[in-house]
Design a protein around this motif. Structure first.
Motif, PDB file in Angstrom:
ATOM      1  N   LEU A  94       0.797  -1.229   0.000  1.00 50.68           N
ATOM      2  CA  LEU A  94       0.000   0.000   0.000  1.00 50.68           C
ATOM      3  C   LEU A  94       0.832   1.283   0.000  1.00 50.68           C
ATOM      4  O   LEU A  94       0.300   2.362   0.233  1.00 50.68           O
ATOM      5  CB  LEU A  94      -0.970  -0.007   1.190  1.00 50.68           C
ATOM      6  N   LEU A  95       2.134   1.172  -0.244  1.00 52.26           N
ATOM      7  CA  LEU A  95       2.964   2.367  -0.395  1.00 52.26           C
ATOM      8  C   LEU A  95       3.362   2.497  -1.855  1.00 52.26           C
ATOM      9  O   LEU A  95       3.616   1.496  -2.524  1.00 52.26           O
ATOM     10  CB  LEU A  95       4.233   2.275   0.438  1.00 52.26           C
ATOM     11  N   THR A  96       3.448   3.741  -2.324  1.00 50.45           N
ATOM     12  CA  THR A  96       3.918   3.944  -3.695  1.00 50.45           C
ATOM     13  C   THR A  96       5.447   3.811  -3.726  1.00 50.45           C
ATOM     14  O   THR A  96       6.085   3.761  -2.673  1.00 50.45           O
ATOM     15  CB  THR A  96       3.537   5.347  -4.208  1.00 50.45           C
ATOM     16  N   GLU A 146       7.013   6.623  -1.953  1.00 50.67           N
ATOM     17  CA  GLU A 146       6.808   6.521  -0.502  1.00 50.67           C
ATOM     18  C   GLU A 146       7.750   5.487   0.126  1.00 50.67           C
ATOM     19  O   GLU A 146       8.122   5.622   1.291  1.00 50.67           O
ATOM     20  CB  GLU A 146       5.348   6.177  -0.199  1.00 50.67           C
ATOM     21  N   GLU A 150      10.732   7.495   0.651  1.00 50.27           N
ATOM     22  CA  GLU A 150      10.521   8.411   1.785  1.00 50.27           C
ATOM     23  C   GLU A 150      10.597   7.649   3.107  1.00 50.27           C
ATOM     24  O   GLU A 150      11.191   8.123   4.086  1.00 50.27           O
ATOM     25  CB  GLU A 150       9.147   9.095   1.662  1.00 50.27           C
ATOM     26  N   PHE A 151      10.005   6.438   3.111  1.00 43.78           N
ATOM     27  CA  PHE A 151      10.021   5.606   4.322  1.00 43.78           C
ATOM     28  C   PHE A 151      11.466   5.316   4.762  1.00 43.78           C
ATOM     29  O   PHE A 151      11.819   5.504   5.930  1.00 43.78           O
ATOM     30  CB  PHE A 151       9.262   4.298   4.039  1.00 43.78           C
ATOM     31  N   ARG A 172      13.193   8.452   6.112  1.00 43.25           N
ATOM     32  CA  ARG A 172      12.730   8.837   7.446  1.00 43.25           C
ATOM     33  C   ARG A 172      13.232   7.865   8.510  1.00 43.25           C
ATOM     34  O   ARG A 172      13.719   8.261   9.561  1.00 43.25           O
ATOM     35  CB  ARG A 172      11.199   8.885   7.490  1.00 43.25           C
ATOM     36  N   LEU A 184       1.583   1.986  -6.772  1.00 39.29           N
ATOM     37  CA  LEU A 184       1.621   1.247  -5.509  1.00 39.29           C
ATOM     38  C   LEU A 184       2.500   0.006  -5.641  1.00 39.29           C
ATOM     39  O   LEU A 184       2.612  -0.564  -6.738  1.00 39.29           O
ATOM     40  CB  LEU A 184       0.218   0.791  -5.129  1.00 39.29           C
ATOM     41  N   LYS A 220       1.901  -2.976  -4.820  1.00 39.76           N
ATOM     42  CA  LYS A 220       1.167  -4.153  -5.301  1.00 39.76           C
ATOM     43  C   LYS A 220       0.890  -4.093  -6.800  1.00 39.76           C
ATOM     44  O   LYS A 220       0.533  -5.096  -7.404  1.00 39.76           O
ATOM     45  CB  LYS A 220      -0.127  -4.347  -4.518  1.00 39.76           C
ATOM     46  N   GLU A 221       1.032  -2.888  -7.377  1.00 39.10           N
ATOM     47  CA  GLU A 221       0.753  -2.765  -8.815  1.00 39.10           C
ATOM     48  C   GLU A 221       1.989  -3.033  -9.671  1.00 39.10           C
ATOM     49  O   GLU A 221       1.899  -3.065 -10.893  1.00 39.10           O
ATOM     50  CB  GLU A 221       0.239  -1.348  -9.123  1.00 39.10           C
ATOM     51  N   SER A 242      -3.353  -9.441   3.705  1.00 39.10           N
ATOM     52  CA  SER A 242      -3.803  -8.167   4.256  1.00 39.10           C
ATOM     53  C   SER A 242      -5.166  -7.756   3.719  1.00 39.10           C
ATOM     54  O   SER A 242      -5.625  -6.655   3.984  1.00 39.10           O
ATOM     55  CB  SER A 242      -2.768  -7.093   3.944  1.00 39.10           C
ATOM     56  N   LEU A 257      -6.403  -6.805   0.867  1.00 42.29           N
ATOM     57  CA  LEU A 257      -6.337  -5.501   0.220  1.00 42.29           C
ATOM     58  C   LEU A 257      -7.567  -5.275  -0.641  1.00 42.29           C
ATOM     59  O   LEU A 257      -8.062  -6.206  -1.264  1.00 42.29           O
ATOM     60  CB  LEU A 257      -5.107  -5.443  -0.687  1.00 42.29           C
ATOM     61  N   PRO A 258      -8.044  -4.042  -0.662  1.00 40.88           N
ATOM     62  CA  PRO A 258      -9.147  -3.769  -1.579  1.00 40.88           C
ATOM     63  C   PRO A 258      -8.667  -3.908  -3.020  1.00 40.88           C
ATOM     64  O   PRO A 258      -7.479  -3.721  -3.309  1.00 40.88           O
ATOM     65  CB  PRO A 258      -9.517  -2.325  -1.257  1.00 40.88           C
ATOM     66  N   HIS A 259      -9.611  -4.266  -3.913  1.00 40.81           N
ATOM     67  CA  HIS A 259      -9.236  -4.495  -5.313  1.00 40.81           C
ATOM     68  C   HIS A 259      -8.688  -3.204  -5.921  1.00 40.81           C
ATOM     69  O   HIS A 259      -7.671  -3.203  -6.595  1.00 40.81           O
ATOM     70  CB  HIS A 259     -10.463  -4.993  -6.070  1.00 40.81           C
ATOM     71  N   VAL A 261      -7.364   0.532  -4.942  1.00 35.16           N
ATOM     72  CA  VAL A 261      -6.945   1.366  -3.812  1.00 35.16           C
ATOM     73  C   VAL A 261      -6.966   2.825  -4.254  1.00 35.16           C
ATOM     74  O   VAL A 261      -6.426   3.174  -5.301  1.00 35.16           O
ATOM     75  CB  VAL A 261      -5.518   0.981  -3.367  1.00 35.16           C
ATOM     76  N   LEU A 292      -5.500   6.246  -3.961  1.00 33.77           N
ATOM     77  CA  LEU A 292      -4.211   6.741  -3.459  1.00 33.77           C
ATOM     78  C   LEU A 292      -4.351   7.895  -2.473  1.00 33.77           C
ATOM     79  O   LEU A 292      -3.746   7.907  -1.421  1.00 33.77           O
ATOM     80  CB  LEU A 292      -3.350   7.222  -4.630  1.00 33.77           C
ATOM     81  N   ILE A 307      -0.275  11.749  -1.413  1.00 31.65           N
ATOM     82  CA  ILE A 307       0.913  10.894  -1.460  1.00 31.65           C
ATOM     83  C   ILE A 307       1.942  11.372  -0.447  1.00 31.65           C
ATOM     84  O   ILE A 307       2.163  12.564  -0.288  1.00 31.65           O
ATOM     85  CB  ILE A 307       1.510  10.872  -2.890  1.00 31.65           C
ATOM     86  N   GLY A 308       2.558  10.430   0.255  1.00 34.92           N
ATOM     87  CA  GLY A 308       3.604  10.774   1.213  1.00 34.92           C
ATOM     88  C   GLY A 308       3.267  10.333   2.619  1.00 34.92           C
ATOM     89  O   GLY A 308       2.104  10.371   3.031  1.00 34.92           O
ATOM     90  N   ILE A 309       4.305   9.884   3.345  1.00 37.20           N
ATOM     91  CA  ILE A 309       4.096   9.486   4.750  1.00 37.20           C
ATOM     92  C   ILE A 309       4.015  10.758   5.599  1.00 37.20           C
ATOM     93  O   ILE A 309       3.281  10.821   6.586  1.00 37.20           O
ATOM     94  CB  ILE A 309       5.250   8.567   5.215  1.00 37.20           C
ATOM     95  N   SER A 310       4.795  11.771   5.205  1.00 41.31           N
ATOM     96  CA  SER A 310       4.728  13.139   5.749  1.00 41.31           C
ATOM     97  C   SER A 310       5.231  13.341   7.171  1.00 41.31           C
ATOM     98  O   SER A 310       5.660  14.422   7.516  1.00 41.31           O
ATOM     99  CB  SER A 310       3.308  13.717   5.669  1.00 41.31           C
ATOM    100  N   LYS A 317       3.556   5.311   8.818  1.00 38.28           N
ATOM    101  CA  LYS A 317       3.366   4.458   7.637  1.00 38.28           C
ATOM    102  C   LYS A 317       2.100   3.592   7.828  1.00 38.28           C
ATOM    103  O   LYS A 317       1.302   3.444   6.901  1.00 38.28           O
ATOM    104  CB  LYS A 317       4.586   3.548   7.446  1.00 38.28           C
ATOM    105  N   LEU A 360      -0.938   5.604   7.092  1.00 42.19           N
ATOM    106  CA  LEU A 360      -1.132   5.774   5.645  1.00 42.19           C
ATOM    107  C   LEU A 360      -1.702   4.489   5.030  1.00 42.19           C
ATOM    108  O   LEU A 360      -2.664   4.527   4.244  1.00 42.19           O
ATOM    109  CB  LEU A 360       0.212   6.119   4.992  1.00 42.19           C
ATOM    110  N   GLU A 361      -1.143   3.336   5.430  1.00 40.35           N
ATOM    111  CA  GLU A 361      -1.628   2.055   4.890  1.00 40.35           C
ATOM    112  C   GLU A 361      -3.078   1.826   5.295  1.00 40.35           C
ATOM    113  O   GLU A 361      -3.876   1.344   4.496  1.00 40.35           O
ATOM    114  CB  GLU A 361      -0.744   0.909   5.396  1.00 40.35           C
ATOM    115  N   ARG A 385      -5.464   3.795   3.239  1.00 40.54           N
ATOM    116  CA  ARG A 385      -5.658   3.253   1.891  1.00 40.54           C
ATOM    117  C   ARG A 385      -6.429   1.942   1.882  1.00 40.54           C
ATOM    118  O   ARG A 385      -6.957   1.541   0.861  1.00 40.54           O
ATOM    119  CB  ARG A 385      -4.291   3.040   1.227  1.00 40.54           C
ATOM    120  N   SER A 386      -6.473   1.230   3.013  1.00 40.66           N
ATOM    121  CA  SER A 386      -7.143  -0.081   2.977  1.00 40.66           C
ATOM    122  C   SER A 386      -8.495  -0.079   3.655  1.00 40.66           C
ATOM    123  O   SER A 386      -9.238  -1.047   3.567  1.00 40.66           O
ATOM    124  CB  SER A 386      -6.248  -1.143   3.611  1.00 40.66           C
TER     125      SER A 386
END
Lengths: 234, 522
Positions: A85-87, A90, A93-94, A97, A123, A125-126, B288, B290-292, B294, B296, B299-302, B313, B316-317, B320-321
């Motif tokens: 679920l991270l691009t 990201e 970035e992860f 950080r 993402l 997963k993609e 997990s 995951l939804p089919h 997602v 977005l 963007i960014g954990i920030s 993180k 953020l996950e 998205r889920s």
């Protein structure tokens, strides 16, 4: 440098690594060769501090599970280590950080080199298996580790990525980094290795240095002598 | 066909051999048998004056379970299809010179076996179904067979729906409309009937689930009729149910084989998806869900630096889920708990809380921090192990607080608890969430090296029971020894305090878990 001293690892009754010892110096590329099930991935995981084991592993003079060792160790796993679920950006970035890095643009350089820059908003997963592997490599290299261990890094990569990765291996060696690569594909390492350990049944059966002009057996000859010799014994 | 028969028989034979050789599997089988035998020996139906709740409530639960499973399968058919096959089937059987109809028959036989295995969880419900409703083992086996048949028909329907709608959005919309229309009509009928009898909503809900219009619900209703008919000796009802299901299955097989002989392409995607999921579970990775698609969003954990990055993180996950503040599985567990509380209203908060705690043992195991343990980063990052662990737990703890407040505010209202009582029940619920998270840490700290997953699950359940003992003992003792507050307040306060002490102790003692745990994806 990387120092492995008398490491033994068991999974239940299965002896995956049996009393393994070796060293890799800075500016050296060592390869771990061996057939499937020889115990290469297990020793790599032990080095990365992901498994419990008997024995001692030192990274840059520190015990491998210490924070000092973790700061300088890069690990590229056999299966891509990607968050679904991270691009792509990201993931970068992860790592920046979590390793407390400043922004020096190296993330962009890595992504461009491995042709992932145009996928930065995709993402995990993609991504295809090969792209996930490339991203996994970028994550391991972003914090510029001194010691890098690669577990079957070429599997699933396209020719461009293989060429870039081989170039990177040489650059890392030239800049004094310690590199250990586990693989069962002899031809993928033939043009840049310095030191090779051949593993069979959890033990190192032979070690060979890559010396120019020597009249010793080639790596391939030695490999088949050991691995096929084992088959004959059985 | 000889090759396919050989494949089915040999796989069956090898599965049995493998079970016999696997000590973990044998322990679990003995455990299940012991559970059933002990429940049977202690069966209060042999004693005098035991009053059970009305069995029609079980019939209603069967209807709900069957409808849920069938509809979920059909909806799956619209998105990714379903497959009766494994990846080796795709690689070896599909390309072999065997007629596609025979390959379909082979898939159907295999699926029947798998459906039965999937339904084995029903056997675990024997204890409480027997003590509350007097359900016998024979009836439970009928329910299990019915469940297997619903899954089987559902998979087959999904395969047909996918085959008819794949790549055509208009057909997909029509398919979706038909499924939602059938569900909508059934739901509307149920709601109106329950509303008309609002003084007695539980009884109305039970009775509506056994009414003819709901029993006419495709497959799920028919098979419920067959199961209940067989059990109550209503031969005609059972026969009609079975007959309708057989005609339905026959019709789908006919459509699949006649209208479109080449269904291989249609099942390929579903086979690959299920192969990935099976592999993930074999390797100890937790799906997990995951939804089919997602979304977005930003963007960014920030936020975050060092170990705290894991927490941001996770946020953020989760964004998205999630479909709501809580994830889908938690919402399903909450609905099940609320329905249970409605049914068990007369028994009081202890039954509802115990059942919710039992479910919590499994929901806690799906926490995001546990998924973190299957990737190397949590071990590799150069931050103190305890700090990483705490930041990893933050999101799960936040979720369990939200879940506890929503769940027990609703259950408290259903059971007419006072505000003070609800507060202490919520406190106890949060404490159990913390305790089970601590139990998970304990399992990972000491047993992560065990390669047999089935043994790990067994140890996990035993540890959860053991660490719960202090709280349960304290709750029992406090009501015997002290009479300061109302019993519910006293017992749940004791549970909460005890669990918090045990949890913090376990977490502190296992603070270096990440240094000793083994990457869990061998």
């Amino acid at each position: 440098m990387l120092k492995v001293e008398r490491v033994t690892k068991r999974y239940g009754k299965v002896l995956a690594n049996n009393d393994i010892s070796f060293e890799v110096e800075p500016g050296q590329i060592a390869v771990l060769l061996g057939p499937n099930g020889a115990g290469k991935s297990t020793i790599i995981k032990c080095i990365a501090g992901l498994l419990r084991f008997f024995g001692k592993i030192e990274i840059d003079g520190n015990e491998n599970k210490s924070l000092e060792a973790k700061r300088v160790l890069g690990y590229v796993p056999e299966m891509p280590a990607i968050y679904d679920l991270l691009t792509v950006s990201e993931h970068m970035e992860f790592i920046k950080r979590v390793y407390r890095l400043s922004d020096d643009g190296y993330d962009q350089e890595l992504l461009k080199r491995l042709e992932l820059w145009d996928k930065k908003d995709k993402l995990g997963k993609e991504l295809s298996k090969g792209m996930q592997q490339k991203l996994s490599i970028c994550c391991a290299l972003l914090y510029k580790p001194k010691v890098i261990v690669f577990d079957e890094p070429m599997v699933g990569l396209d020719p461009h990525a293989i060429k870039e990765l081989k170039n990177m291996f040489r650059e890392f060696r030239d800049s004094g980094k310690t590199i250990l690569i586990s693989t069962h594909m002899l031809d993928s390492v033939e043009d840049y290795w310095d030191l090779a350990h051949i593993m069979v049944n959890g033990s190192i059966k032979a070690t060979k240095f890559n010396r120019d002009g020597s009249d010793e057996k080639t790596l391939e000859e030695l490999y088949f002598e050991i691995t096929e010799g084992r088959v004959a014994e059985e | 066909m000889r090759a396919l028969a050989y494949l089915i028989l040999t796989r069956f034979k090898n599965r049995i051999k493998n079970t016999i050789k696997n000590p973990g599997a044998i322990i679990i089988i003995i455990f299940i048998i012991a559970l059933v035998v002990i429940s049977a020996i202690n069966n209060p139906s042999n004693q005098f004056a035991k009053t059970y709740r009305h069995i029609s409530e079980v019939y209603a639960m069967i209807t709900a379970l069957y409808i849920w499973v069938f509809v979920m399968n059909c909806l799956n058919g619209l998105s990714k299809g379903a497959s009766l096959y494994s990846m080796p089937d795709v690689s070896l059987v599909f390309v072999a010179p065997i007629p596609t109809k025979k390959v379909l028959l082979y898939g159907l036989i295999q699926q029947m076996g798998t459906s039965l295995l999937v339904g084995l969880f029903i056997i675990f419900q024997y204890g409480w179904l027997n003590s509350v409703y007097g359900v016998s083992l024979v009836f439970l086996i009928y329910i299990l067979l019915g469940y297997a048949l619903v899954i089987f028909s559902g998979q087959l329907s999904a395969m047909m729906i996918y085959s008819l709608t794949a790549g055509d959005d208009r057909r997909k919309t029509v398919g979706k409309f038909i499924i939602f229309a059938i569900c909508g009509i059934a739901a509307l009928y149920a709601l109106i009937t329950i509303y008309l009898d609002k003084d007695n909503m539980v009884n109305a809900a039970v009775s509506v689930a056994n009414d003819l219009p709901i029993i006419l619900f495709p497959i799920a209703g028919w098979i419920q009729a067959a199961v209940v008919g067989l059990w109550t000796g209503q031969g005609v009802k059972a026969l009609l149910g079975i007959l309708a299901a057989v005609i339905y299955v026959g019709a789908i097989v006919a459509i699949l084989t006649r209208s479109k002989a080449d269904y291989y392409e249609d099942v390929l995607q579903a086979t690959e998806a299920s192969y990935t999921a099976i592999n993930a579970s074999k390797e100890g990775r937790i799906d997990s869900a995951l939804p089919h698609k997602v979304k977005l969003g930003r963007i960014g954990i920030s936020k975050g630096f060092g170990a705290s990055t894991f927490y941001y993180k996770h946020l953020l996950e989760s964004r998205r889920s999630r479909v709501f503040v809580l994830d889908r599985i938690t919402l399903i567990f909450m609905i099940v708990n609320i329905v249970f509380a409605i049914f068990m209203k007369n028994v009081g908060i202890v039954a509802a809380f115990s059942f919710a705690t039992y479910m919590q043992v499994f929901s806690v195991a799906l926490g995001r921090w546990i998924r973190e343990l299957v990737l190397p980063y949590i071990y590799l990052v150069p931050e103190p192990a305890f700090i990483k662990l705490l930041h990893c737990l933050r999101e799960s703890l936040m979720k369990l607080v939200v879940e506890a407040i929503i769940l027990f505010a609703i259950i408290g209202l259903i059971l007419d608890l006072s505000i003070i009582e609800i507060i202490f029940v919520v406190f106890a619920r949060i404490s159990f969430g913390l305790l089970f998270n601590a139990g998970n840490i304990l399992v990972e700290r000491f047993f992560s090296g065990i390669t047999l997953k089935i043994i790990t699950v067994f140890i996990y359940i035993i540890i959860m029971i053991v660490i719960s003992i202090p709280a349960i003992t304290a709750a029992t003792l406090i009501n015997t020894l002290v009479d300061l507050f109302p019993p519910i307040v006293q017992s749940f306060m004791a549970i909460g305090i005890c669990n918090f002490i045990v949890s913090l102790l376990v977490i502190f003692l296992c603070r270096n878990m990440l240094e000793f745990a083994e990457l869990n994806n061998r």
